[in-house]
Design an enzyme around this catalytic site. Structure first.
Site, short mmCIF file in Angstrom:
data_model
loop_
_atom_site.label_atom_id
_atom_site.label_comp_id
_atom_site.label_asym_id
_atom_site.label_seq_id
_atom_site.Cartn_x
_atom_site.Cartn_y
_atom_site.Cartn_z
N ARG A 59 -1.68 -9.92 -23.58
CA ARG A 59 -0.63 -9.88 -22.56
C ARG A 59 -1.10 -9.25 -21.25
NH1 ARG A 59 1.63 -9.02 -27.45
NH2 ARG A 59 1.37 -6.77 -27.25
N GLU A 96 -1.52 1.65 -32.06
CA GLU A 96 -0.32 2.29 -32.61
C GLU A 96 -0.10 1.77 -34.04
OE1 GLU A 96 3.30 1.37 -30.59
OE2 GLU A 96 4.40 2.99 -31.54
P1 AMP Z 1 -2.17 1.79 -27.49
O1 AMP Z 1 -3.63 1.52 -27.67
O2 AMP Z 1 -1.58 2.59 -28.59
O3 AMP Z 1 -1.87 2.35 -26.12
O4 AMP Z 1 -1.44 0.38 -27.61
C1 AMP Z 1 -1.37 -0.47 -26.52
C2 AMP Z 1 -1.60 -1.90 -26.93
O5 AMP Z 1 -0.86 -2.26 -28.09
C3 AMP Z 1 -1.16 -2.83 -25.84
O6 AMP Z 1 -2.09 -3.91 -25.75
C4 AMP Z 1 0.20 -3.31 -26.27
O7 AMP Z 1 0.36 -4.66 -25.97
C5 AMP Z 1 0.25 -3.06 -27.77
N1 AMP Z 1 1.43 -2.28 -28.21
C6 AMP Z 1 1.42 -1.07 -28.80
N2 AMP Z 1 2.64 -0.65 -29.08
C7 AMP Z 1 3.48 -1.60 -28.64
C8 AMP Z 1 4.91 -1.73 -28.63
N3 AMP Z 1 5.72 -0.79 -29.12
N4 AMP Z 1 5.42 -2.86 -28.07
C9 AMP Z 1 4.62 -3.81 -27.55
N5 AMP Z 1 3.27 -3.75 -27.54
C10 AMP Z 1 2.71 -2.66 -28.08
#
Ligand code: AMP
Length: 174
Positions: A59, A96
């Protein structure tokens, strides 16, 4: 700002139980909201020289590509393992909801390139941090990290210090 957030759809228990997925497709399909979001991101970096925008799969490609175009910069995709055809460098990171890895072509960033990193959403910051590591390993200079959505309560921003982090929509709680 609050108007933009009304275009984000929260989907409970996707892709697994306990995660509230922030769906940006509802913003993307609205021409005014999409245009507004792109313009606000672009305006924030209007006076920042940028050579390359890295968009994080998948995205992050949408706004990353638009931003690169409007800022007069090149676009570099950061992809999941095995997707890029030429030699790559890779960095593992914790998501996450799981563990993953990000890759970019080894010739995508030149030493001294001023790099803006973009993803749709900042959660724990692991994905963005891994992408920063790739840029650092290639001796690029990170001028900022931009996100459409920030889940502030996960404190991803702290993990990305000392870099300049900008987001259009923040959620202080799930
Ligand atoms: P992080 O590495 O934990 O910051 O996760 C960010 C990545 O995971 C991004 O590429 C987001 O598209 C996806 N992502 C993580 N959590 C979510 C969420 N609650 N909703 C949508 N996308 C998420």
């Amino acid at each position: 700002m609050s108007d933009l957030s009304s275009h984000i759809r929260s989907v409970p228990d996707f892709p697994k139980k306990g995660i509230i997925f922030k769906d940006i497709t509802t913003l993307l399909k609205d021409p005014i909201a999409f245009q507004t979001a792109v313009s606000l991101l672009k305006d924030h970096y209007a006076s920042t020289p940028v050579d390359k925008v890295i968009g994080i799969e998948s995205r992050g490609f949408i706004f990353g590509g638009a931003l690169a175009h409007l800022l007069g910069a090149g676009f570099v995709p950061a992809r999941k393992p095995g997707k890029l055809p030429a030699p790559t460098i890779r960095q593992e990171y914790k998501l996450e909801y799981g563990v993953d890895c990000v890759e970019i072509h080894e010739d995508a960033i030149r030493p001294g390139d001023r790099v803006l990193i973009h993803d749709d959403l900042l959660a724990t910051g692991g994905t963005a941090e891994a992408t920063c590591s790739l840029v650092n390993r290639m001796q690029g200079s990170i001028v900022g990290l931009s996100f459409l959505v920030e889940l502030s309560f996960l404190k991803g921003r702290d993990r990305l210090k000392p870099h300049n982090v900008f987001s259009l929509i923040q959620y202080d709680a799930e």
